[in-house]
Write a protein that holds these residues in place. Structure first.
Motif, PDB file in Angstrom:
ATOM      1  N   THR A 278       3.183  10.827  -3.039  1.00 30.99           N
ATOM      2  CA  THR A 278       3.906  12.009  -2.589  1.00 30.99           C
ATOM      3  C   THR A 278       2.904  13.024  -2.066  1.00 30.99           C
ATOM      4  N   LYS A 279       3.320  13.779  -1.090  1.00 31.15           N
ATOM      5  CA  LYS A 279       2.428  14.724  -0.424  1.00 31.15           C
ATOM      6  C   LYS A 279       2.325  16.022  -1.204  1.00 31.15           C
ATOM      7  N   LEU A 280       1.081  16.511  -1.409  1.00 31.54           N
ATOM      8  CA  LEU A 280       0.867  17.793  -2.082  1.00 31.54           C
ATOM      9  C   LEU A 280       0.794  18.930  -1.067  1.00 31.54           C
ATOM     10  N   ASP A 281      -0.051  18.786  -0.085  1.00 22.87           N
ATOM     11  CA  ASP A 281      -0.155  19.772   0.989  1.00 22.87           C
ATOM     12  C   ASP A 281      -0.658  19.060   2.234  1.00 22.87           C
ATOM     13  N   GLN A 282      -1.143  19.812   3.195  1.00 26.43           N
ATOM     14  CA  GLN A 282      -1.517  19.233   4.482  1.00 26.43           C
ATOM     15  C   GLN A 282      -2.611  18.179   4.350  1.00 26.43           C
ATOM     16  N   ASN A 283      -3.513  18.364   3.376  1.00 26.20           N
ATOM     17  CA  ASN A 283      -4.679  17.492   3.277  1.00 26.20           C
ATOM     18  C   ASN A 283      -4.668  16.569   2.059  1.00 26.20           C
ATOM     19  N   LYS A 284      -3.725  16.792   1.132  1.00 24.15           N
ATOM     20  CA  LYS A 284      -3.780  16.072  -0.135  1.00 24.15           C
ATOM     21  C   LYS A 284      -2.481  15.316  -0.415  1.00 24.15           C
ATOM     22  N   PHE A 285      -2.618  14.196  -1.108  1.00 23.51           N
ATOM     23  CA  PHE A 285      -1.442  13.491  -1.611  1.00 23.51           C
ATOM     24  C   PHE A 285      -1.779  12.844  -2.939  1.00 23.51           C
TER      25      PHE A 285
ATOM     26  N   ASP B  75      -2.218   6.084 -14.331  1.00 21.52           N
ATOM     27  CA  ASP B  75      -3.024   7.133 -13.713  1.00 21.52           C
ATOM     28  C   ASP B  75      -2.323   7.845 -12.562  1.00 21.52           C
ATOM     29  N   VAL B  76      -2.623   9.130 -12.443  1.00 21.70           N
ATOM     30  CA  VAL B  76      -2.187   9.951 -11.316  1.00 21.70           C
ATOM     31  C   VAL B  76      -3.439  10.447 -10.598  1.00 21.70           C
ATOM     32  N   PHE B  77      -3.640   9.992  -9.360  1.00 17.93           N
ATOM     33  CA  PHE B  77      -4.818  10.365  -8.586  1.00 17.93           C
ATOM     34  C   PHE B  77      -4.439  11.324  -7.465  1.00 17.93           C
ATOM     35  N   GLU B  78      -5.325  12.287  -7.216  1.00 13.62           N
ATOM     36  CA  GLU B  78      -5.188  13.194  -6.080  1.00 13.62           C
ATOM     37  C   GLU B  78      -6.196  12.787  -5.019  1.00 13.62           C
ATOM     38  N   VAL B  79      -5.701  12.516  -3.815  1.00 16.83           N
ATOM     39  CA  VAL B  79      -6.562  12.107  -2.703  1.00 16.83           C
ATOM     40  C   VAL B  79      -6.663  13.255  -1.707  1.00 16.83           C
TER      41      VAL B  79
ATOM     42  N   HIS C  96       0.825  -1.188   0.000  1.00 18.96           N
ATOM     43  CA  HIS C  96       0.000   0.000   0.000  1.00 18.96           C
ATOM     44  C   HIS C  96       0.870   1.253   0.000  1.00 18.96           C
ATOM     45  N   VAL C  97       0.241   2.432   0.010  1.00 21.07           N
ATOM     46  CA  VAL C  97       0.960   3.688   0.214  1.00 21.07           C
ATOM     47  C   VAL C  97       0.444   4.312   1.505  1.00 21.07           C
ATOM     48  N   THR C  98       1.229   5.234   2.078  1.00 24.85           N
ATOM     49  CA  THR C  98       0.856   5.874   3.335  1.00 24.85           C
ATOM     50  C   THR C  98       0.961   7.390   3.208  1.00 24.85           C
ATOM     51  N   PHE C  99       0.281   8.067   4.127  1.00 26.54           N
ATOM     52  CA  PHE C  99       0.251   9.527   4.097  1.00 26.54           C
ATOM     53  C   PHE C  99      -0.031  10.039   5.501  1.00 26.54           C
TER      54      PHE C  99
ATOM     55  N   CYS D 116       8.878   7.787  -6.712  1.00 26.77           N
ATOM     56  CA  CYS D 116       8.553   9.159  -7.110  1.00 26.77           C
ATOM     57  C   CYS D 116       8.857  10.116  -5.967  1.00 26.77           C
ATOM     58  N   ALA D 117       9.065  11.376  -6.324  1.00 31.38           N
ATOM     59  CA  ALA D 117       9.371  12.400  -5.327  1.00 31.38           C
ATOM     60  C   ALA D 117       8.984  13.766  -5.872  1.00 31.38           C
ATOM     61  N   MET D 118       8.551  14.637  -4.970  1.00 32.55           N
ATOM     62  CA  MET D 118       8.217  16.009  -5.344  1.00 32.55           C
ATOM     63  C   MET D 118       9.487  16.843  -5.481  1.00 32.55           C
TER      64      MET D 118
END
Length: 271
Positions: A132-139, A158-162, A76-79, A184-186
Motif C-alpha cells: 500500500t502506498k504511504l506517500d509519493q516516494n514510499k510504500f 514483517d512490515v517493511f517501508e520502501v 510480486h508487488v507494484t508501486f 491490505c488497504a490504507m
C-alpha cells in the motif's frame, strides 16, 4: 463481416492469456501495463502494454516486450513512483523501475535497494505480499513468503517501508501473525482533540491470507489493523464472514475493473 472477423481474431491473438498467474496490472500515465505475462526463466520474461485503454478494445492492440537479463517479476508487488512503475519482490526477488517513455525499449532500471540502517543490500524479498502506498516516494510491503538462499521457506509477519527516492528499506514493525496471499488497504480516521483541532490517523487494514503458501487449511480468519502512529498491530473483534486468500482490495479506477483478461476476450468475441 470478413473485416470484423479479422478484428476479432487479431484481438483474441494479441490479448492477454487468461491462464496467466503471478502477474500484475497497473496504470502508468495513459498506459495499461501487465507485468509478468510470461516468465520463461529467472531473467527472461515479458510484459504487455496497452496505450489509452479508454479509447476502445478492438482498435487498440497490446504491445509485447521481452526482457532479458533482469530479475523476473512474478507474485510480486507494484508501486507507482511519479511517472515510473516499480516491481518489488516476487519469486525471483525483483527490484526494478520502468520510467514512462522507456516502455517501448524495455529499459528497466535495477534499483539495488539498501537496508536503511546499514550499507548492506536488502535481501528479505517476499512473494505473495501485499502493498500500500504511504506517500509519493514510499510504500509498505506487508508479509508474504520468503525463500532464503538455503531454500528455507517462511511466511513473514514483517512490515517493511520502501523509500524509492532514497533507495532504502526499513522494517517498521510486524503483524500479529505471518500471512501470505492476503489483502491490505490504507484507511484513515479523523480525530478531534480537546481544543477541537482535527488530525488524521492512518492505519493498514489487513485481512485474509494463509499461514502456509497455497494451503487453504491454514486460512486466517482474523482481521488486523496495523497502526502507523505506533507501528503496532491489533486484532479486530469481527472476523471475516467468508475467509479467503489470493485476493486483494482493488483501488484501481473503475474502468480498470473491466480490464480482466476474460473481459477483454469477451469483448473481442461478442462485439
Amino acid at each position: 463481416h470478413l473485416s470484423l472477423r479479422r478484428q476479432r481474431q487479431m484481438c483474441i491473438r494479441d490479448s492477454p492469456n487468461k491462464d496467466m498467474r503471478g502477474h500484475s496490472i497497473d496504470l502508468l500515465d495513459c498506459e495499461l501495463i501487465l507485468g509478468a505475462t510470461t516468465v520463461g526463466s529467472e531473467t527472461n520474461w515479458r510484459f504487455m502494454s496497452l496505450n489509452n485503454p479508454r479509447a476502445g478494445l478492438l482498435t487498440n492492440q497490446w504491445t509485447h516486450t521481452k526482457i532479458v537479463g533482469l530479475q523476473a517479476p512474478r507474485n510480486h508487488v507494484t508501486f507507482s513512483f511519479g511517472k515510473s512503475l516499480v516491481y518489488f519482490g516476487g519469486d525471483f526477488k525483483s527490484q526494478s523501475l520502468l520510467q514512462n517513455g522507456r516502455k517501448e525499449s524495455g529499459e528497466w532500471t535495477l534499483l539495488k535497494l539498501l537496508k536503511s540502517d546499514t550499507k548492506e543490500f536488502f535481501d528479505k524479498f517476499t512473494s505473495h505480499a501485499c502493498s500500500t502506498k504511504l506517500d509519493q516516494n514510499k510504500f509498505l510491503v506487508i508479509g508474504g513468503t520468503h525463500t532464503a538462499d538455503d531454500g528455507n521457506v517462511n511466511v513473514l509477519p514483517d512490515v517493511f517501508e520502501v523509500n524509492i527516492l532514497e533507495r532504502k528499506v526499513q522494517r517498521l514493525g510486524e503483524m500479529n501473525r505471518g500471512r501470505t496471499q492476503h489483502a491490505c488497504a490504507m484507511i484513515s480516521k479523523s480525530i478531534s482533540d480537546e481544543d477541537g483541532l482535527r488530525t488524521s490517523s492512518k492505519a493498514i487494514l489487513i485481512s485474509g491470507g494463509v499461514s502456509v503458501t497455497d494451503d487453504p487449511q491454514t486460512i486466517i480468519r482474523v482481521v488486523e489493523l496495523f497502526k502507523l502512529d505506533n507501528a503496532e498491530s491489533v486484532d479486530l473483534s469481527n472476523e471475516m464472514l467468508e475467509p479467503r486468500f489470493k485476493t486483494r482490495f482493488d483501488m484501481l479506477p473503475l474502468f480498470l475493473l473491466t480490464s480482466s483478461v476474460e473481459h477483454w476476450r469477451r469483448k473481442c468475441i461478442f462485439q
